[in-house]
Design a protein around this motif. Sequence first.
Motif, PDB file in Angstrom:
ATOM      1  N   PHE A 126      -0.937   9.481   4.045  1.00 30.75           N
ATOM      2  CA  PHE A 126       0.210   9.688   3.226  1.00 30.75           C
ATOM      3  C   PHE A 126      -0.146  10.398   1.932  1.00 30.75           C
ATOM      4  O   PHE A 126       0.392  10.105   0.960  1.00 30.75           O
ATOM      5  CB  PHE A 126       0.676   8.209   3.119  1.00 30.75           C
ATOM      6  CG  PHE A 126       0.795   7.364   4.373  1.00 30.75           C
ATOM      7  CD1 PHE A 126       1.987   8.244   5.514  1.00 30.75           C
ATOM      8  CD2 PHE A 126       0.234   6.417   4.584  1.00 30.75           C
ATOM      9  CE1 PHE A 126       2.126   7.275   6.394  1.00 30.75           C
ATOM     10  CE2 PHE A 126       0.231   5.940   5.980  1.00 30.75           C
ATOM     11  CZ  PHE A 126       1.114   6.369   6.975  1.00 30.75           C
ATOM     12  N   SER A 127      -0.867  11.337   1.952  1.00 29.04           N
ATOM     13  CA  SER A 127      -1.170  12.269   0.834  1.00 29.04           C
ATOM     14  C   SER A 127      -0.522  13.591   0.942  1.00 29.04           C
ATOM     15  O   SER A 127      -0.331  14.131   2.095  1.00 29.04           O
ATOM     16  CB  SER A 127      -2.236  12.198   0.338  1.00 29.04           C
ATOM     17  OG  SER A 127      -3.304  12.833   1.458  1.00 29.04           O
TER      18      SER A 127
ATOM     19  N   HIS B 131      11.674  -2.781  10.387  1.00 30.68           N
ATOM     20  CA  HIS B 131      10.760  -2.276   9.289  1.00 30.68           C
ATOM     21  C   HIS B 131       9.724  -3.005   8.501  1.00 30.68           C
ATOM     22  O   HIS B 131       9.967  -4.265   8.351  1.00 30.68           O
ATOM     23  CB  HIS B 131      11.923  -1.536   7.988  1.00 30.68           C
ATOM     24  CG  HIS B 131      12.491  -2.365   7.362  1.00 30.68           C
ATOM     25  ND1 HIS B 131      13.534  -3.201   7.415  1.00 30.68           N
ATOM     26  CD2 HIS B 131      12.134  -2.649   6.028  1.00 30.68           C
ATOM     27  CE1 HIS B 131      13.841  -4.021   6.676  1.00 30.68           C
ATOM     28  NE2 HIS B 131      13.164  -3.609   5.783  1.00 30.68           N
ATOM     29  N   ILE B 132       8.467  -2.499   8.069  1.00 24.42           N
ATOM     30  CA  ILE B 132       7.539  -3.184   7.479  1.00 24.42           C
ATOM     31  C   ILE B 132       7.305  -2.458   6.443  1.00 24.42           C
ATOM     32  O   ILE B 132       6.631  -1.210   6.422  1.00 24.42           O
ATOM     33  CB  ILE B 132       6.611  -3.613   8.382  1.00 24.42           C
ATOM     34  CG1 ILE B 132       7.019  -4.228   9.775  1.00 24.42           C
ATOM     35  CG2 ILE B 132       5.244  -4.264   7.675  1.00 24.42           C
ATOM     36  CD1 ILE B 132       6.008  -4.368  10.686  1.00 24.42           C
ATOM     37  N   PHE B 133       7.150  -3.118   5.121  1.00 22.41           N
ATOM     38  CA  PHE B 133       6.559  -2.496   3.841  1.00 22.41           C
ATOM     39  C   PHE B 133       4.836  -2.941   3.933  1.00 22.41           C
ATOM     40  O   PHE B 133       4.874  -4.101   4.050  1.00 22.41           O
ATOM     41  CB  PHE B 133       7.105  -3.077   2.570  1.00 22.41           C
ATOM     42  CG  PHE B 133       8.466  -2.563   2.459  1.00 22.41           C
ATOM     43  CD1 PHE B 133       8.983  -1.234   2.601  1.00 22.41           C
ATOM     44  CD2 PHE B 133       9.783  -3.292   2.618  1.00 22.41           C
ATOM     45  CE1 PHE B 133      10.089  -0.628   2.215  1.00 22.41           C
ATOM     46  CE2 PHE B 133      11.268  -3.052   2.584  1.00 22.41           C
ATOM     47  CZ  PHE B 133      11.356  -1.563   2.168  1.00 22.41           C
TER      48      PHE B 133
ATOM     49  N   GLN C 229       0.654  -1.231  -0.081  1.00 22.15           N
ATOM     50  CA  GLN C 229      -0.068   0.031  -0.122  1.00 22.15           C
ATOM     51  C   GLN C 229       0.791   1.359   0.007  1.00 22.15           C
ATOM     52  O   GLN C 229       0.434   2.403   0.180  1.00 22.15           O
ATOM     53  CB  GLN C 229      -1.060  -0.080   1.174  1.00 22.15           C
ATOM     54  CG  GLN C 229      -1.984  -1.045   0.995  1.00 22.15           C
ATOM     55  CD  GLN C 229      -2.937  -0.899  -0.227  1.00 22.15           C
ATOM     56  OE1 GLN C 229      -3.289   0.213  -0.487  1.00 22.15           O
ATOM     57  NE2 GLN C 229      -3.161  -2.082  -0.861  1.00 22.15           N
ATOM     58  N   GLY C 230       2.148   1.246  -0.324  1.00 17.10           N
ATOM     59  CA  GLY C 230       2.986   2.358  -0.511  1.00 17.10           C
ATOM     60  C   GLY C 230       3.577   3.030   0.641  1.00 17.10           C
ATOM     61  O   GLY C 230       3.909   4.157   0.360  1.00 17.10           O
TER      62      GLY C 230
ATOM     63  N   CYS D 210       6.699   5.422   0.512  1.00 18.17           N
ATOM     64  CA  CYS D 210       8.153   5.104   0.114  1.00 18.17           C
ATOM     65  C   CYS D 210       7.924   3.808  -1.014  1.00 18.17           C
ATOM     66  O   CYS D 210       7.017   2.938  -0.491  1.00 18.17           O
ATOM     67  CB  CYS D 210       9.336   5.047   0.774  1.00 18.17           C
ATOM     68  SG  CYS D 210       9.089   3.388   1.802  1.00 18.17           S
ATOM     69  N   ASP D 211       9.086   3.713  -1.643  1.00 13.33           N
ATOM     70  CA  ASP D 211       9.115   2.701  -2.680  1.00 13.33           C
ATOM     71  C   ASP D 211       9.821   1.468  -1.710  1.00 13.33           C
ATOM     72  O   ASP D 211      10.358   1.738  -0.805  1.00 13.33           O
ATOM     73  CB  ASP D 211       9.896   2.951  -3.788  1.00 13.33           C
ATOM     74  CG  ASP D 211       9.256   3.998  -4.777  1.00 13.33           C
ATOM     75  OD1 ASP D 211       8.067   3.861  -4.853  1.00 13.33           O
ATOM     76  OD2 ASP D 211      10.029   4.564  -5.369  1.00 13.33           O
ATOM     77  N   MET D 212       9.540   0.116  -1.997  1.00  9.80           N
ATOM     78  CA  MET D 212      10.138  -0.811  -1.315  1.00  9.80           C
ATOM     79  C   MET D 212      11.581  -0.795  -1.438  1.00  9.80           C
ATOM     80  O   MET D 212      12.041  -1.381  -2.780  1.00  9.80           O
ATOM     81  CB  MET D 212       9.503  -2.007  -1.665  1.00  9.80           C
ATOM     82  CG  MET D 212       8.236  -2.382  -0.877  1.00  9.80           C
ATOM     83  SD  MET D 212       7.577  -4.224  -0.968  1.00  9.80           S
ATOM     84  CE  MET D 212       7.033  -4.408  -2.845  1.00  9.80           C
TER      85      MET D 212
END
Length: 373
Positions: free
Chosen positions: A343-344, A258-260, A170-171, A218-220
């Motif tokens: 996150f916008s 850390h968790i994406f 989910q970004g 963020c990107d992964m």
Amino acid sequence: MQNTRRLAIIGAGIAGLSMAIFATQQGFDVEVFEKRSEISQIGAGVTLWPNAMYVLDKMKLTKSISEIGVQPCGIQQMNQQGQVLSKLDLSQLSQQCGYPSISILRKDLMLCLYEQVKQLNILCHFNTPVDSLDITDLSNQFDLVIGADGRMHSQVRAAIFQTPMEPVYQGFINLIGISPTLANGKNNHIQEFRDDGVRFGIVPATAGSCYWAAAWACDMNKNHTIKQWLNEAQCRFKHWPKAINTILNSANIHSCNHIFVHDLEPLPYWHQNNVVLIGDAAHASLPTSGQGASQALEDVWHLTNLLNQHEALPDALSHFYQMRINKTTAAQTIGRHLAKQFFSDIPQQPVKMDPAKLRMLWMQGLSTPHVLS
């Protein structure tokens, strides 16, 4: 259900251990299968909202959980300058729901659950990963196989569906950890800071510690180390309130992760034959929903009751899905909606927290045991 007494549970997380405990207390014969060598202590902390405490009360664990964890007195939403934008009195919510909210370190919750598992003499098979062939074998040996093996790589979910039902990124990243409680901080409030598409949450967990989460879009990037992610968080929050910087600078690096963040699309069903999913394997929601552990515990309550109420297993599993899908989908939808808002680049607005509406949402279906004809 007289013909369904032997249960195999895949996964020894919160959902799996809780299912083992409550089912055993209700007279079922349970075995747990876990791929790790011991109970996992990965993760910082968990907030157990009143719907979770309802189930834990039925499991006779309210006292031990309350003694280990902390009962926060409120939630405060703040901006980058530390200005309080909105707040919720959790004592008022607890009074309306009939149960408190408890925040607790995840390792403490897991140890509490596992201690109860040992007291009940529940057989746990560690170092026992399962694949599709193993699940088939277990389904022949046991009356019911319960998949509680998590959101990311659920072997039970893969066995139920012919096409992959993979979680969706989910970004945003969650950097989580545990830090000492600030000596002069409001250490009995859950504090949430949000501004400019960045979020930082602080939750009291013990008399001397809190758990926290720093989040941003963020990107992964799988090449960064934990130390690099922590350094990035320290840079991102450098000009935020002092409490955040103190927490990041005093964090126990070994507690950080850390968790994406991924979640699941709502699934069309959760069972096939005598194999069923519960918890994150069935309906993983984003941490912004705040309901991951609570919905897993609700699964435990409803599934165990239904197994005791119905004579035919297919009826029980169908009713379980029908009973749970709307509420778990609501948690997934709320989590995504809040994440999109947080996150916008849109100016941040405080989330409205109405105790009466929260009670209606969280306690739905939990006032009395379900008795279906």
